[in-house]
Design an enzyme around this catalytic site. Structure first.
Site, mmCIF file in Angstrom:
data_model
loop_
_atom_site.group_PDB
_atom_site.id
_atom_site.type_symbol
_atom_site.label_atom_id
_atom_site.label_comp_id
_atom_site.label_asym_id
_atom_site.label_seq_id
_atom_site.Cartn_x
_atom_site.Cartn_y
_atom_site.Cartn_z
ATOM 1 N N HIS A 74 -0.594 2.008 1.676
ATOM 2 C CA HIS A 74 -1.852 2.533 1.144
ATOM 3 C C HIS A 74 -2.116 1.927 -0.223
ATOM 4 C CE1 HIS A 74 -5.191 5.225 0.494
ATOM 5 N NE2 HIS A 74 -4.643 5.689 -0.627
ATOM 6 N N CYS A 82 -8.696 0.999 2.525
ATOM 7 C CA CYS A 82 -8.296 1.335 1.158
ATOM 8 C C CYS A 82 -8.078 0.075 0.325
ATOM 9 C CB CYS A 82 -7.043 2.204 1.147
ATOM 10 S SG CYS A 82 -5.625 1.497 2.020
#
Length: 342
Positions: A284, A21
């Protein structure tokens, strides 16, 4: 918020290859910079490509084309990830990495592949890269700025100037609760005193002396990237600062930190944000980018793209901020105009 279901130029998701990510967020931000997109979509990069290390730039160009001219809602960045991983083995692993470090590696790799000089140099942040360089590329043209450090010996009052190029400014966060981007900039550009082990060797005094140091922007880049230093060492452990940092979407004034000779185009507008939620090892990344065609803001969370209101762009998870000093025209419109002229 409106989730996007149909493909639009420049609105293409990226498949997560397994803890990638951080890469997807950076690629979405870079693919939202119109002059960089136009440079690759028009094929101009092919003329500048250096054979010895042009594989990454070529893969980047293919990916850029897929994201702007492709027919899919989501594409895989696997080729670019694989090619860059050969040059930087850290990023070949399917483990979470720092987005800022990845950004610097990508900019360095593109610069090395497209530069017009044989002299090698590394792109880095302002605190690590010393000295000025003459080689240029599309990366230096868009992202590189110049600082000047005035270093004054506190004994004899002699001042020397030390230039330093930068592509990313790593800003300290002066508060643990809440502050503004201006507070971070003030902290970075405030005068510091070098003492003890940080003393300078004064050529006039002939010995080490305490010194005062103050930085000034002498050349502001077209795209300025701020790295908010949310991760800091506390003993043997690294902890994250969850400070809520208020940053403007437009009219960011850098003139207070710039030389009086270089204050033209000192106001900047936000064009992209990399957000980090969670902790360092299991967090994330996602990106917010302003689309150059629709002028709307979108959230890019790997394969998922969602239109968001301006009010949602301000978050307490911002990690990297991309600002532009001018309003660039959309690359698609520029390419269509070029085709009509031919």
């Amino acid at each position: 918020m409106e989730e996007m279901n149909s493909q639009h130029p420049g609105l293409t998701g990226l498949r997560n290859l397994g803890n990638t990510c951080y890469m997807n967020a950076i690629l979405q931000c870079l693919c939202s910079v119109p002059p960089l997109v136009e440079y690759f979509l028009s094929g101009k990069y092919k003329a500048a490509l250096r054979k010895e290390n042009g594989e990454s730039a070529t893969a980047f160009g293919w990916l850029m084309s897929d994201m702007w001219l492709g027919e899919f809602d989501c594409v895989s960045p696997e080729v670019f990830h694989s090619v860059l991983g050969k040059r930087y083995p850290t990023f070949s692993k399917r483990t979470q990495q720092d987005a800022q470090e990845f950004l610097i590696c990508v900019l360095n790799e593109l610069h090395e592949a497209l530069k017009n000089s044989s002299k090698r140099r590394r792109i880095t942040d302002a605190k690590a890269n010393r000295g000025s360089v003459s080689e240029t590329s599309i990366i230096t043209q868009l992202f590189e700025g110049q600082l000047s450090y005035d270093i004054t010996c506190l004994e004899c009052k002699t001042t020397i100037e030390r230039p330093e190029s930068f592509t990313v400014l790593s800003l300290p966060i002066p508060s643990k609760s809440a502050c503004s981007l201006q507070d971070c900039l003030n902290c970075f550009f405030q005068q510091d005193t070098l003492t003890w082990n940080n003393q300078i060797h004064c050529s006039w005094c002939g010995t080490k002396q305490d010194a005062a140091v103050k930085a000034t922007i002498t050349k502001a880049p077209q795209i300025i990237i701020f790295h908010l230093k949310r991760f800091e060492w506390q003993g043997k452990h690294k902890r994250k600062l969850s400070t809520d940092i208020c940053y403007p979407l437009s009219n960011l004034d850098l003139s207070p930190y710039s030389s009086t000779l270089f204050r033209k185009d000192a106001e900047y507008s936000l064009c992209a944000v990399v957000n980090h939620s969670g902790f360092l090892d299991d967090g994330h990344y996602m990106a917010f980018c302003k689309h150059s065609v629709t002028k709307n803001w979108y959230s890019f969370d790997d394969a998922q793209i969602t239109r968001i209101p301006n009010s949602s762009v301000q978050t307490d998870t911002a990690y990297l901020l991309f600002y532009t000093c001018r309003a660039f025209s959309a690359p698609i419109k520029n390419l269509l105009a070029m085709e009509n002229e031919q």
